[in-house]
Design a protein around this motif. Structure first.
Motif, PDB file in Angstrom:
ATOM      1  N   HIS A   1       4.956   4.296  -0.346  1.00 57.58           N
ATOM      2  CA  HIS A   1       3.746   4.671   0.399  1.00 57.58           C
ATOM      3  C   HIS A   1       4.101   4.880   1.869  1.00 57.58           C
ATOM      4  O   HIS A   1       4.261   3.921   2.617  1.00 57.58           O
TER       5      HIS A   1
ATOM      6  N   GLU B   1       6.735  -0.863   0.059  1.00 53.60           N
ATOM      7  CA  GLU B   1       6.132   0.253   0.779  1.00 53.60           C
ATOM      8  C   GLU B   1       6.164  -0.052   2.270  1.00 53.60           C
ATOM      9  O   GLU B   1       6.341  -1.203   2.676  1.00 53.60           O
TER      10      GLU B   1
ATOM     11  N   HIS C   1      -6.307   2.480  -2.539  1.00 52.60           N
ATOM     12  CA  HIS C   1      -6.617   1.788  -1.289  1.00 52.60           C
ATOM     13  C   HIS C   1      -7.531   0.627  -1.650  1.00 52.60           C
ATOM     14  O   HIS C   1      -8.628   0.824  -2.167  1.00 52.60           O
TER      15      HIS C   1
ATOM     16  N   HIS D   1      -2.148  -0.404  -3.490  1.00 53.02           N
ATOM     17  CA  HIS D   1      -1.407  -0.357  -2.236  1.00 53.02           C
ATOM     18  C   HIS D   1      -1.873  -1.446  -1.269  1.00 53.02           C
ATOM     19  O   HIS D   1      -3.057  -1.750  -1.185  1.00 53.02           O
TER      20      HIS D   1
ATOM     21  N   ASP E   1       3.756   2.031   4.399  1.00 56.25           N
ATOM     22  CA  ASP E   1       2.493   2.572   4.911  1.00 56.25           C
ATOM     23  C   ASP E   1       2.703   3.162   6.303  1.00 56.25           C
ATOM     24  O   ASP E   1       1.761   3.263   7.091  1.00 56.25           O
TER      25      ASP E   1
ATOM     26  N   GLU F   1      -4.110   9.090  -1.780  1.00 57.05           N
ATOM     27  CA  GLU F   1      -4.592   7.724  -1.758  1.00 57.05           C
ATOM     28  C   GLU F   1      -6.105   7.724  -1.940  1.00 57.05           C
ATOM     29  O   GLU F   1      -6.825   8.359  -1.166  1.00 57.05           O
TER      30      GLU F   1
END
Length: 288
Positions: free
Chosen positions: A6, A212, A136, A164, A214, A96
């Motif tokens: 991500h 991830e 999300h 996530h 982000d 997402e």
């Protein structure tokens, strides 16, 4: 080979040095990056960023962007993009998407209803295209699970995916795992005060966790700027090259070696997003 499941590599924060960011990720051993779109306006840029880094992308409408485009227009754009690029091996998920029950501006009844409708419709599109989803999850785990169970009980289950930046309860985490999802852990896990996140990262089944960043958001503790520093104009920008150092926190929490952490989380990512398997050649010979 590390895999960042991500990263918003198409974000404006990377416009000035995106090629250098990609190079640093490569030098750090990050072999594949997944770039999720957040709105119809970013479908093309997310795909372009994925192609630039030799990675993958997902297409979806993020709950924070539900008011940027009229509802039916946004869904039509997503349906068209999924159809247009259905044979693109770099398209690996719908995302997402999800629900946000934290941001104050989105907590009125109309906004919450709009989020729910768009989330439900995007799950239906994911099922129709046989794609997993990237979710999300912010104070919204139970509501997300309601829709996932609805589809499962109707005989149309979502093909798994990733919850996530997960920060829910152990029971909620297990509910996602039971539905075939992996849970994403990143920079927030590196803060010692993030007790619940760290407990989950340490205790979940070993086949349930993925890594991830982000990026450019959720910086690890070594990049974090205090409120005072931010008020003075200082900014922290996360980037995919930070993933191996973030992974060391997961390794320490679970008692794994870095090599075990790399192998396990990569295998988990392949299970969560099966389309990544077609890109294994990009890990060995990145296009950048």
């Amino acid at each position: 080979m590390w895999l960042d499941t991500h990263c918003h590599l198409d974000a404006p924060e990377f416009d000035a040095d995106r090629a250098a960011v990609i190079q640093r990720a490569q030098d750090a051993g990050v072999g594949l990056i997944v770039v999720p779109a957040v709105s119809p306006a970013t479908f093309v840029t997310a795909r372009a960023a994925a192609m630039q880094c030799g990675g993958a992308y997902a297409l979806g409408i993020h709950p924070l962007y539900v008011r940027d485009t009229p509802e039916q227009e946004a869904l039509a754009s997503l349906a068209q993009a999924l159809q247009t690029w259905r044979d693109d091996p770099r398209l690996v998920a719908v995302g997402e998407i999800g629900l946000d029950h934290f941001v104050p501006d989105l907590q009125d009844e109309d906004s919450k209803a709009l989020q729910e409708r768009l989330y439900a419709a995007q799950l239906d599109l994911a099922v129709a295209h046989g794609l997993p989803v990237i979710l999300h999850v912010r104070r919204s785990a139970d509501s997300l699970l309601v829709h996932l169970r609805r589809l499962r009980d109707a005989g149309r289950p979502v093909c798994g995916g990733i919850a996530h930046a997960f920060n829910g309860s152990e029971q909620q985490a297990q509910a996602f795992v039971d539905l075939g999802f992996k849970l994403g852990f990143g920079g927030a896990m590196t803060f010692e005060r993030a007790l619940q996140i760290r407990r989950l990262a340490a205790s979940l089944p070993e086949d349930a966790v993925v890594l991830e960043t982000d990026a450019p958001d959720i910086p690890p503790h070594w990049l974090y700027q205090t409120a005072e520093a931010r008020a003075q104009g200082q900014r922290s920008r996360n980037e995919p090259a930070q993933l191996p150092r973030i992974a060391l926190t997961l390794a320490a929490l679970r008692g794994w070696t870095p090599e075990q952490t790399q192998a396990r989380t990569t295998a988990n990512a392949l299970q969560a997003l099966p389309g990544l398997s077609e890109l294994t050649g990009a890990w060995r010979a990145p296009s950048w």
